[in-house]
Design a protein around this motif. Structure first.
Motif, PDB file in Angstrom:
ATOM      1  N   UNK A 240     -64.248  28.751 -76.509  1.00 23.40           N
ATOM      2  CA  UNK A 240     -64.713  27.835 -77.558  1.00 23.40           C
ATOM      3  C   UNK A 240     -66.200  27.992 -77.818  1.00 23.40           C
ATOM      4  N   UNK A 241     -66.972  28.113 -76.753  1.00 16.82           N
ATOM      5  CA  UNK A 241     -68.420  28.314 -76.881  1.00 16.82           C
ATOM      6  C   UNK A 241     -68.703  29.628 -77.619  1.00 16.82           C
ATOM      7  N   UNK A 242     -68.017  30.698 -77.211  1.00 17.39           N
ATOM      8  CA  UNK A 242     -68.228  31.996 -77.859  1.00 17.39           C
ATOM      9  C   UNK A 242     -67.803  31.966 -79.319  1.00 17.39           C
ATOM     10  N   UNK A 243     -66.663  31.335 -79.598  1.00 18.61           N
ATOM     11  CA  UNK A 243     -66.225  31.212 -80.991  1.00 18.61           C
ATOM     12  C   UNK A 243     -67.273  30.478 -81.815  1.00 18.61           C
ATOM     13  N   UNK A 244     -67.739  29.355 -81.327  1.00 18.21           N
ATOM     14  CA  UNK A 244     -68.732  28.570 -82.077  1.00 18.21           C
ATOM     15  C   UNK A 244     -70.028  29.350 -82.283  1.00 18.21           C
ATOM     16  N   UNK A 245     -70.516  29.998 -81.245  1.00 16.81           N
ATOM     17  CA  UNK A 245     -71.746  30.789 -81.381  1.00 16.81           C
ATOM     18  C   UNK A 245     -71.587  31.896 -82.409  1.00 16.81           C
ATOM     19  N   UNK A 246     -70.476  32.616 -82.336  1.00 13.99           N
ATOM     20  CA  UNK A 246     -70.242  33.721 -83.273  1.00 13.99           C
ATOM     21  C   UNK A 246     -70.019  33.200 -84.697  1.00 13.99           C
ATOM     22  N   UNK A 247     -69.299  32.102 -84.824  1.00 10.67           N
ATOM     23  CA  UNK A 247     -69.035  31.528 -86.141  1.00 10.67           C
ATOM     24  C   UNK A 247     -70.319  30.990 -86.771  1.00 10.67           C
ATOM     25  N   UNK A 248     -71.161  30.333 -85.978  1.00 11.33           N
ATOM     26  CA  UNK A 248     -72.439  29.829 -86.502  1.00 11.33           C
ATOM     27  C   UNK A 248     -73.325  30.983 -86.952  1.00 11.33           C
ATOM     28  N   UNK A 249     -73.402  32.027 -86.144  1.00  8.01           N
ATOM     29  CA  UNK A 249     -74.233  33.181 -86.505  1.00  8.01           C
ATOM     30  C   UNK A 249     -73.729  33.821 -87.797  1.00  8.01           C
ATOM     31  N   UNK A 250     -72.417  33.976 -87.909  1.00  9.74           N
ATOM     32  CA  UNK A 250     -71.824  34.572 -89.108  1.00  9.74           C
ATOM     33  C   UNK A 250     -72.071  33.690 -90.322  1.00  9.74           C
ATOM     34  N   UNK A 251     -71.899  32.404 -90.173  1.00 11.31           N
ATOM     35  CA  UNK A 251     -72.100  31.466 -91.285  1.00 11.31           C
ATOM     36  C   UNK A 251     -73.542  31.483 -91.759  1.00 11.31           C
ATOM     37  N   UNK A 252     -74.468  31.459 -90.818  1.00 16.57           N
ATOM     38  CA  UNK A 252     -75.884  31.448 -91.184  1.00 16.57           C
ATOM     39  C   UNK A 252     -76.297  32.767 -91.822  1.00 16.57           C
ATOM     40  N   UNK A 253     -75.743  33.862 -91.330  1.00 14.23           N
ATOM     41  CA  UNK A 253     -76.051  35.178 -91.888  1.00 14.23           C
ATOM     42  C   UNK A 253     -75.488  35.310 -93.302  1.00 14.23           C
ATOM     43  N   UNK A 254     -74.209  35.001 -93.475  1.00 15.98           N
ATOM     44  CA  UNK A 254     -73.559  35.185 -94.777  1.00 15.98           C
ATOM     45  C   UNK A 254     -74.080  34.211 -95.827  1.00 15.98           C
ATOM     46  N   UNK A 255     -74.355  32.981 -95.422  1.00 18.60           N
ATOM     47  CA  UNK A 255     -74.759  31.960 -96.390  1.00 18.60           C
ATOM     48  C   UNK A 255     -76.276  31.781 -96.449  1.00 18.60           C
ATOM     49  N   UNK A 256     -76.991  32.417 -95.539  1.00 21.64           N
ATOM     50  CA  UNK A 256     -78.436  32.237 -95.495  1.00 21.64           C
ATOM     51  C   UNK A 256     -78.818  30.800 -95.193  1.00 21.64           C
ATOM     52  N   UNK A 257     -77.982  30.144 -94.410  1.00 25.63           N
ATOM     53  CA  UNK A 257     -78.196  28.722 -94.121  1.00 25.63           C
ATOM     54  C   UNK A 257     -79.074  28.528 -92.896  1.00 25.63           C
TER      55      UNK A 257
END
Length: 155
Positions: A95-112
């Motif tokens: 769960x921790x790894x999923x969240x970390x990877x998902x947050x990084x991907x979201x911030x990268x793709x959306x520039x958030x």
């Protein structure tokens, strides 16, 4: 733990569908608009969010062990949702790894620079995880059952 985040495929939805056991767990995971029972074939459409992206977490044996989505809520902010880990993979850090990877991907793709999510107040394991990832509760935007949490420049 060597885990990889990939775009969700139909075979992932086949696995995810087996993780949801009843109407209550379905509603708590996917929201009140996703009916139970459902077929795995319906999941891509049922979980579709305008402007959203869906990702699955794979283990070293190429098994889908997690799922999550994100979508832009406003300029500079993304929202994570429908995060789930397979019952067999819970308690091992997936769960921790999923969240970390998902947050990084979201911030990268959306520039958030800001990430939000909602969690049930009684979901102690998830609440603990999100707090440890730097999320803070925003009580003014929370309800009796659901907490809105926010993190800036997720770590």
């Amino acid at each position: 733990m060597d885990l990889e985040l990939r775009t969700t495929e139909q075979s992932d939805y086949d696995a995810i569908a087996t993780w949801i056991e009843d109407a209550t767990s379905c509603s708590r995971w996917a929201g009140p608009l996703v009916p139970f029972p459902f077929s795995a074939r319906e999941l891509p459409e049922l979980l579709s969010v305008k402007g959203g992206s869906s990702y699955s977490l794979y283990d070293s044996n190429n098994n889908c062990i997690g799922f999550g989505q994100f979508w832009v809520v406003k300029q500079g902010a993304v929202h994570l949702g429908r995060i789930i880990i397979s019952p067999e993979a819970r308690g091992f850090g997936a769960g921790r790894l999923l969240c970390n990877k998902l947050m990084a991907k979201a911030m990268q793709e959306a520039g958030a620079a800001r990430v939000t999510l909602r969690v049930y107040r009684d979901n102690a394991p998830a609440l603990s995880l999100y707090s440890s990832l730097g999320f803070s509760i925003i009580e003014s935007e929370s309800t009796d059952n659901l907490l809105l949490m926010s993190a800036s420049n997720a770590e």
